[in-house]
Design a protein around this motif. Structure first.
Motif, short mmCIF file in Angstrom:
data_model
loop_
_atom_site.label_atom_id
_atom_site.label_comp_id
_atom_site.label_asym_id
_atom_site.label_seq_id
_atom_site.Cartn_x
_atom_site.Cartn_y
_atom_site.Cartn_z
N GLU A 3 0.84 -1.20 0.00
CA GLU A 3 0.00 0.00 0.00
C GLU A 3 0.88 1.25 0.00
OE1 GLU A 3 -3.69 1.95 2.59
OE2 GLU A 3 -2.45 0.36 3.45
N MET A 4 0.49 2.25 -0.80
CA MET A 4 1.24 3.50 -0.89
C MET A 4 0.35 4.65 -0.39
SD MET A 4 4.21 2.66 -2.38
CE MET A 4 4.84 4.17 -3.13
N VAL A 5 0.81 5.35 0.63
CA VAL A 5 0.04 6.46 1.20
C VAL A 5 1.01 7.57 1.59
CG1 VAL A 5 -1.60 7.19 2.98
CG2 VAL A 5 -1.62 4.82 2.18
N ALA A 6 0.67 8.80 1.27
CA ALA A 6 1.50 9.94 1.67
C ALA A 6 1.34 10.20 3.16
CB ALA A 6 1.12 11.18 0.87
N ASP A 141 6.19 6.15 7.57
CA ASP A 141 5.04 5.84 6.71
C ASP A 141 3.76 6.41 7.31
OD1 ASP A 141 4.31 4.13 8.79
OD2 ASP A 141 4.69 2.28 7.68
N ALA A 142 2.64 6.13 6.66
CA ALA A 142 1.36 6.69 7.08
C ALA A 142 0.91 6.15 8.44
CB ALA A 142 0.30 6.41 6.02
N VAL A 143 1.11 4.87 8.67
CA VAL A 143 0.70 4.27 9.95
C VAL A 143 1.46 4.92 11.10
CG1 VAL A 143 0.71 2.15 11.31
CG2 VAL A 143 -0.02 2.09 8.92
N GLU A 144 2.75 5.09 10.92
CA GLU A 144 3.56 5.70 11.96
C GLU A 144 3.25 7.18 12.12
OE1 GLU A 144 7.73 4.30 13.26
OE2 GLU A 144 8.09 5.93 11.82
N THR A 145 2.86 7.83 11.03
CA THR A 145 2.48 9.24 11.11
C THR A 145 1.28 9.42 12.03
OG1 THR A 145 3.33 9.75 8.91
CG2 THR A 145 1.65 11.22 9.80
N ARG A 146 0.28 8.58 11.86
CA ARG A 146 -0.89 8.66 12.74
C ARG A 146 -0.48 8.53 14.20
NH1 ARG A 146 -3.79 4.84 15.37
NH2 ARG A 146 -5.93 5.43 15.98
N LYS A 147 0.38 7.57 14.49
CA LYS A 147 0.82 7.36 15.87
C LYS A 147 1.57 8.59 16.40
CE LYS A 147 1.33 2.36 15.21
NZ LYS A 147 2.28 1.24 15.12
N ALA A 148 2.40 9.17 15.54
CA ALA A 148 3.18 10.34 15.95
C ALA A 148 2.26 11.53 16.26
CB ALA A 148 4.17 10.71 14.86
N ILE A 149 1.25 11.74 15.43
CA ILE A 149 0.34 12.86 15.64
C ILE A 149 -0.46 12.67 16.93
CG2 ILE A 149 -1.63 14.12 14.71
CD1 ILE A 149 1.06 14.52 13.23
N LEU A 150 -0.94 11.46 17.16
CA LEU A 150 -1.69 11.20 18.39
C LEU A 150 -0.81 11.32 19.62
CD1 LEU A 150 -3.93 8.15 17.32
CD2 LEU A 150 -4.44 10.60 17.20
N ILE A 171 5.02 0.29 5.70
CA ILE A 171 5.88 -0.82 6.12
C ILE A 171 5.73 -1.18 7.59
CG2 ILE A 171 7.60 -0.42 4.33
CD1 ILE A 171 9.27 1.07 6.40
N THR A 172 4.99 -0.34 8.36
CA THR A 172 4.76 -0.67 9.76
C THR A 172 3.30 -1.08 9.95
OG1 THR A 172 4.19 1.61 10.41
CG2 THR A 172 6.53 0.98 10.46
N LYS A 173 3.01 -1.65 11.11
CA LYS A 173 1.67 -2.14 11.40
C LYS A 173 1.05 -1.37 12.57
CE LYS A 173 3.01 -6.83 9.98
NZ LYS A 173 3.18 -8.23 10.42
N LYS A 174 -0.27 -1.38 12.60
CA LYS A 174 -0.97 -0.67 13.67
C LYS A 174 -0.57 -1.15 15.05
CE LYS A 174 -5.11 0.42 10.93
NZ LYS A 174 -6.57 0.23 10.80
N GLU A 175 -0.26 -2.45 15.15
CA GLU A 175 0.05 -3.02 16.46
C GLU A 175 1.51 -2.83 16.87
OE1 GLU A 175 -0.02 -6.52 13.46
OE2 GLU A 175 -1.14 -4.66 13.84
N ASP A 176 2.34 -2.33 15.98
CA ASP A 176 3.74 -2.09 16.33
C ASP A 176 3.84 -1.02 17.42
OD1 ASP A 176 4.55 -3.89 14.41
OD2 ASP A 176 5.00 -2.37 12.90
#
Length: 314
Positions: A3-6, A141-150, A171-176
């Motif tokens: 998956e590719m996400v900005a 990546d996008a998954v890690e971005t969400r975590k960083a913002i929260l 490349i990362t997962k929600k559960e990481d």
């Protein structure tokens, strides 16, 4: 298919989450809200969104004022403007007072592409990292971005989060696990440790796969927080491998490589090679062509890894 996400898209979505949970979240933008994706927040929460126009210095001062009133401002623009044009206000108004202002800048690095050198900010990590009290984060990546913002809401003090324009592989997962200031080991290996941030994390993983085919075991560390950097983990992987490569989409002066070298010089001196932009400005071009021009590809990381392994003490 990957998956590719900005990362900037993930930022806009994360702001909506925060807006619903916390009424003290306010968002300021410098007339670039469609590009930074803060427009999503503005549409849903117009009373907490402020388009400050092309007035970045004023935007930072306004955010500081809101922070003194108990609000948690998220301030956005392109990285060249947020960190360059408004540097004095970031330093003197936000950081000197240690205010709860979160600067989330998009369009960083040469991956901005055709906009060229004027908009390709490759000095922002250095500009922000040197300011006392400022934290610096670059998600991969996008998954890690969400975590960083929260996570930024609970981070005490000012914080700079560096995001990109182009879509990047997830490349990362929600559960990481994710904690600001704690790096993540994505791959283990005791021949060389590759320390990377942002878009070059995925390139480092590819490089590790390439090295494995040649019998070289490479650890890969996602150093998503450049300040406060995870010194404990850095020293641990350095001791295991006795050779380090750093990889970043930033000038070598003052970036990740400089931070890693500074720590290891004081604690565990070993051979280091650095992948980054060496004393050059960006230029107009497609991101993949620019990554090749500035030697930021997996092949470049592989060559650096081989050089540094060859420099290890026998």
């Amino acid at each position: 298919m990957t998956e590719m996400v900005a990362t900037r898209q993930a930022y806009g979505d994360a702001l909506l989450e925060l807006g619903e949970k916390n009424k003290d979240i306010v968002v300021l933008d410098a007339d670039l809200s469609k590009s930074t994706t803060t427009a999503k927040f503005g549409k849903k929460y117009p009373e907490r969104f402020f388009n400050m126009g092309v007035a970045e210095a004023n935007m930072m001062n306004t955010a500081a004022g809101l922070a003194t009133c108990g609000k948690i401002p998220f301030v956005s623009s392109f990285s060249i403007f947020a960190t360059g044009r408004a540097w004095e206000q970031v330093r003197n108004t936000i950081c000197y007072s240690g205010l709860q202002v979160k600067i989330v800048a998009t369009h960083s690095g040469v991956s901005v592409g055709p906009d060229g050198a004027s908009h390709q900010c490759i000095e922002d990590i250095s500009l922000m990292r040197t300011i006392p009290t400022m934290g610096v984060v670059e998600p991969c990546d996008a998954v890690e971005t969400r975590k960083a913002i929260l996570a930024a809401v609970d981070y005490k003090g000012p914080l700079y989060i560096r995001l990109g324009r182009a879509a990047v592989p997830v490349i990362t997962k929600k559960e990481d696990p994710y904690t600001i200031g704690r790096a993540n080991i994505l791959r283990t290996g005791d021949d060389v440790a590759i320390i990377a941030c942002g878009a070059l994390v995925v390139h480092s993983l590819t490089a590790a796969d390439m090295l494995a085919k040649e019998g070289i075991k490479a650890a890969v560390v996602n150093m998503h927080t450049l300040k406060p950097i995870d010194q404990e983990l850095l020293i641990k992987v350095a001791r295991q491998a006795n050779a380090v490569v750093t990889a970043e989409q930033h000038v070598l002066d003052g970036g990740l490589g400089s931070a890693v070298a500074s720590i290891l010089a004081r604690t565990y001196p070993i051979p280091i090679e650095m992948i980054g932009i060496d004393n050059r400005f960006g230029q107009s071009g497609e991101p993949d062509i620019l990554f090749k021009e500035y030697h930021l590809l997996p092949d470049d990381i592989v060559l650096a890894a081989k050089r540094v392994v060859g420099r290890k003490k026998k």
